[in-house]
Structures are given as structure tokens and as C-alpha cells.
Design an enzyme around this catalytic site. Sequence first.
Site, PDB file in Angstrom:
ATOM      1  N   CYS A  82       0.832  -1.344   0.265  1.00 58.36           N
ATOM      2  CA  CYS A  82      -0.037   0.029   0.015  1.00 58.36           C
ATOM      3  C   CYS A  82       0.851   1.257   0.043  1.00 58.36           C
ATOM      4  CB  CYS A  82      -0.923  -0.409   1.192  1.00 58.36           C
ATOM      5  SG  CYS A  82      -2.217   1.185   1.276  1.00 58.36           S
ATOM      6  N   HIS A 169      -3.767  -5.134   0.422  1.00 58.89           N
ATOM      7  CA  HIS A 169      -3.327  -5.415   1.837  1.00 58.89           C
ATOM      8  C   HIS A 169      -3.229  -7.091   1.971  1.00 58.89           C
ATOM      9  CE1 HIS A 169      -2.844  -1.620   3.962  1.00 58.89           C
ATOM     10  NE2 HIS A 169      -3.885  -1.469   3.267  1.00 58.89           N
ATOM     11  N   SER A 223      -1.252  -8.816  38.786  1.00 58.22           N
ATOM     12  CA  SER A 223      -2.500  -8.810  39.139  1.00 58.22           C
ATOM     13  C   SER A 223      -3.075 -10.193  39.284  1.00 58.22           C
ATOM     14  CB  SER A 223      -3.455  -8.177  38.186  1.00 58.22           C
ATOM     15  OG  SER A 223      -3.129  -8.858  36.974  1.00 58.22           O
ATOM     16  N   GLY A 224      -2.297 -11.203  38.715  1.00 56.39           N
ATOM     17  CA  GLY A 224      -2.799 -12.669  38.740  1.00 56.39           C
ATOM     18  C   GLY A 224      -3.551 -12.921  37.302  1.00 56.39           C
ATOM     19  N   GLY A 225      -3.697 -11.789  36.299  1.00 59.30           N
ATOM     20  CA  GLY A 225      -4.229 -12.132  35.117  1.00 59.30           C
ATOM     21  C   GLY A 225      -3.418 -12.649  34.153  1.00 59.30           C
ATOM     22  N   VAL A 226      -3.842 -12.781  33.062  1.00 57.60           N
ATOM     23  CA  VAL A 226      -2.920 -13.604  32.025  1.00 57.60           C
ATOM     24  C   VAL A 226      -1.690 -12.540  31.737  1.00 57.60           C
ATOM     25  CG1 VAL A 226      -2.843 -14.424  29.439  1.00 57.60           C
ATOM     26  CG2 VAL A 226      -5.014 -14.506  30.692  1.00 57.60           C
ATOM     27  N   SER A 228      -0.263  -9.827  33.079  1.00 58.84           N
ATOM     28  CA  SER A 228       0.991  -9.552  34.055  1.00 58.84           C
ATOM     29  C   SER A 228       1.707 -10.889  34.370  1.00 58.84           C
ATOM     30  CB  SER A 228       0.517  -8.746  35.161  1.00 58.84           C
ATOM     31  OG  SER A 228      -0.321  -9.550  35.898  1.00 58.84           O
ATOM     32  N   SER A 229       0.804 -12.093  34.253  1.00 56.64           N
ATOM     33  CA  SER A 229       1.399 -13.313  34.777  1.00 56.64           C
ATOM     34  C   SER A 229       2.693 -13.604  33.635  1.00 56.64           C
ATOM     35  CB  SER A 229       0.467 -14.368  34.865  1.00 56.64           C
ATOM     36  OG  SER A 229      -0.321 -13.838  35.949  1.00 56.64           O
ATOM     37  N   LYS A 369      -3.360 -11.338  22.193  1.00 52.44           N
ATOM     38  CA  LYS A 369      -3.857 -12.247  23.350  1.00 52.44           C
ATOM     39  C   LYS A 369      -3.386 -13.813  23.041  1.00 52.44           C
ATOM     40  CE  LYS A 369      -5.933 -11.687  27.386  1.00 52.44           C
ATOM     41  NZ  LYS A 369      -5.925 -10.553  28.237  1.00 52.44           N
TER      42      LYS A 369
END
Length: 513
Positions: A82, A169, A223-226, A228-229, A369
Site C-alpha cells: 500500500c 493488503h 494482578s494474577g491475570g494473563v 501480567s502473569s 492475546k
Amino acid sequence: MKSQKIAVLDFGSQYTQVIARRIRECNVYSKIFSYNVSAETLREEGIQGVIFSGGPASVLKENSPKPDAAIFELGVPILGICYGVQLIALMMGGEVSRSDRREYGHGTLRTKSNSRLLASLPPEIRVWNSHGDRLVQLPEGFVPVAETENSEFAAIENAEKNIFGLQFHPEVSHTECGAEILRNFLFKVCGCTGDWSMANFIERSVEDIRQYVGDEHVVLGLSGGVDSSVAAALIHKAIGDQLTCVFVDNGLLRLHEREQVELLFRENFSMDLRVEDQGDLFLERLQGVVDPEEKRKKIGNAFVEVFEMAIKKIGDVKFLAQGTLYPDVIESVSIDGNPAALIKSHHNVGGLPEKMRLKLLEPLRNLFKDEVRLLGRELGLPKDVLWRQPFPGPGLGVRVLGEITKEYLEILRGADAILQEEMVKADFYYKVWQSFCVFLPVRTVGVMGDERTYDFVIALRIVESADAMTADWARMPHDLIRMISNRIINEVDGVNRVVLDVSSKPPSTIEWE
Ligand code: XMP
């Protein structure tokens, strides 16, 4: 031996990260550079090929972002997409003109000649365009290899110099065989072998982190979340005890949440984990506060205060690590006026990095993610961490409606633990987006045994969603709802009624506050 590497130069396209990701999906390592990276840096990096991303600017504008011209002399293959192809045309002596209307949307690409880039493609494919300028004349040595109804130069190449350009694209899913085109570039043109994997990503990140951090100390809010862990596990692998993780127990956590984090990171990973046990401070700040926004603000401020205190206790900290992912990165290149690449992050801990003069360390910032989950698995994190449901920063604070008290939190914790246990047992926990309880500070009349009761209400919120922007209440088996309801009413003191939230988002939100 170091694995091969493709450089993606970012000219501000919203798809730059998608290009990088498509390359990783081909088991080739890709690294994103600012558009103005020097050819020398790329040479030192030992790259196999370069991709110029798209971008919103017009190459015809004087201050539009341009790459170092010496990149064309590096002798490695180049693919312009592009905006990138207009750049190639203009910088190598072709002609580009401003188009009256932006070509936007689908087109049909017809392959014209044998090109390594378009090898093994059907003669016609649907492609996705989004560009304003158009190529009028190709530079010397270039030939068109495919056309669309709107452009005779939809794909061009200089086979001798290994320079290619696409007006459409290939990285977006609306382009048929787009992945095939990128594969051709990587394997047939650049000679990549596709031997890269998440394990290599870890190796490389570990090296990068060590180099960036040196002997300094890093702090990370776990925090124990995905996110930050995984960030903690990766950084710990790189620098061990130079990393200190701070887990703030704000008194608004779910049952055993803190113990689970302690067990995993302190016992299993042997990390320097400091737990700030500050439930009382948070509750004190929240006393008498009923407005949801006010509650969020108080919780956020208290968090920053506690976190700042924790950093001071650690001592000489130079870096703040965060599990920022690519979708959190809101803007990558500022084009008009100031062509300097400006990477901004949000989710910063309330301005802490500036205030405490901390440098940011964000090793996941180029990943999506699902890639972070793969990385986490490779680093040995368990499924219940990698696939856990989202949990809001203010925690149970936005699930106890109105004023928060210790008693209400305890009731909610008990009910929520039962819900989660039953969801896991029935194999629904990982299938829904979120499942949680909400405490309603409303008393209703009930009867237990021969006794009249006058107790609180728990609402069940179980939703399906792809991205939390929209959501619908999940149709759970009635028997499961009955089991959850029975158990909560029988086992949690203070609750005599359970209701089911059957609202979609919009117009409702997922959380109740
Ligand atoms: P709503 O309630 O707006 O929530 O539909 C959308 C998603 O975001 C989560 N959520 C938060 N996450 N801090 C967070 O980190 C917050 O303050 C917050 N509020 C809501 C919510 O759980 C859902 O997944």
C-alpha cells in the site's frame, strides 16, 4: 544460531502488527521498526527481508514518513504494501499521482505473469484495498505482475533486485490467499526456513530484556491475570531476582485469589513477590462511597498510592514492567507535522513512570492475546492462569452494589466461589466469556425450615462475548443454574434468593457498576 528475522517498518498502518503476526504464523520471526530506522541498524540486526507497511499519509506530501534510502542498497528483498509500494515507486524513480477518490474495499486481482511473489495463486483472487495515491509510472527495472479493475499496477516487481510491491493488503483476512503471498515472500524470495517458534521468541526476548535492563532493578505489578502473569514469568526468566513483583491485596479479591498467586509465583517460580496486604486501607477509602465512578476512582487512587509505597520499600528501582499487549497500544506513529515515531501506552499506573522516573519495560507489546497465551504455556504457566476469565481492576468493588462493607464482600466471595466451582465442574467456565456473582444490597423475605428469613440477593451474571464490546447472556442448562442457586442459598449465610441476569450488552454492561 540466531533464527532468521524479517523487519517490518511501521509507516502508521493500523495493520502493521497484523503483518508481523502473519509472519510469526509462518514460523518466521518478525520485528517491527519505526519507519525511520537506519539501514545500518537493519544490517546489524541481520535481517532476511524488509516489509514496508501501509500508512495513512500520502507519499506526495513533503513531510510524509520516508525510510532511509540506503535500505534499498542493503541487498535484501523488500516488499512494499500500500503506502509502502508508493514509496518504492517514488524513491526509485517512478511516478505517483494523487487519486481523486480513495480506492477502498474489495477488488479482483488478476495475475499477469509468473512471479515468485504470486506463485501458486489462482488466476483471480479477491483482494482488499485501502489507498489514496496511485502508481502512474513504474521505476526502471520494474514490471507489473498483477492488475485489478482500478489499477494496472496492483502488484509490481523488480525480480533482479528482489523488490516487490502490492497496492492491496495481503495481511488482512478479506484478501484471499493473502497468507500465501506473504509465505511466498518469506520462503521463495527471502529464503526463510520457517524454523522459528515461541521457544525462540523467549530466547530472543530474554536476551533483549537482559540487554535493556542491565544490572538495574525492575518492578512489576502482578494482578494474577494473563498479561501480567506472562510478563512476570518472561522477565523473571531473563533477570531472576532483579525482578520484584508486587501483588496488591486490595481486599476486593475473590476467594483464595491471593494464595493462588503466592503459591504459583513465590513457591513454584521462586520469584521475589511482595504482597501488599492493604484491604483495610481500601475499605477505609471506600467508606460511605456509593457512586460507581467514585468507587472506581478511589480504588484506582489507592492502588497507585500503595504501589508507590511498595516501590519505595524495594529501593533502587529503575524499570516498571507491564504486560501491555498490542491491542493496548493505542497509537504507533504520528505522521502529520511531527514524523517522529511515538509509541504510547495506556494502562500506565496512573502516571507513576514519569513521577518516579521509571523506564517502561513491556516485553509483550507486539503480541496478540492468543500469542501471549502460547508464550505463557511455553513458560510453564498453568491453564487456569492462561485461560482465566477477565476480572476488572476494581475487582469485587464493582460487584458489591453501592457501599462496600466487609460483610457484603464475604457474602459475595462465598457465592462467587460456588458459581466458579460449578462452572468448572460442568465444563462451562472456559466456554463463556465471564461468569460471576453480583451482591445486591436488597433484603427479601424467604423461608428456611420453619423460619422466616430476611436476607440479601445474589445475581448471576454469565455472558458470552468475543471482545467484551458486545455480549449476550449465556443460555446455561437450567439444571446447572438450579445447582448453583441451591448451593448458594444453602451454603452462604445471608443469602436467601438468587436471580439470573438476562440482559445483553448493549444496552446493559457486563459489570453492574
Ligand atoms: P463492561 O462492564 O463495561 O465491561 O461491559 C467490559 C469488560 O471490561 C471489564 N471491566 C474492567 N476491566 N478495569 C478492568 O481492568 C475496569 O475498571 C473494568 N470495568 C469493566 C469487564 O469485566 C468486562 O470484561
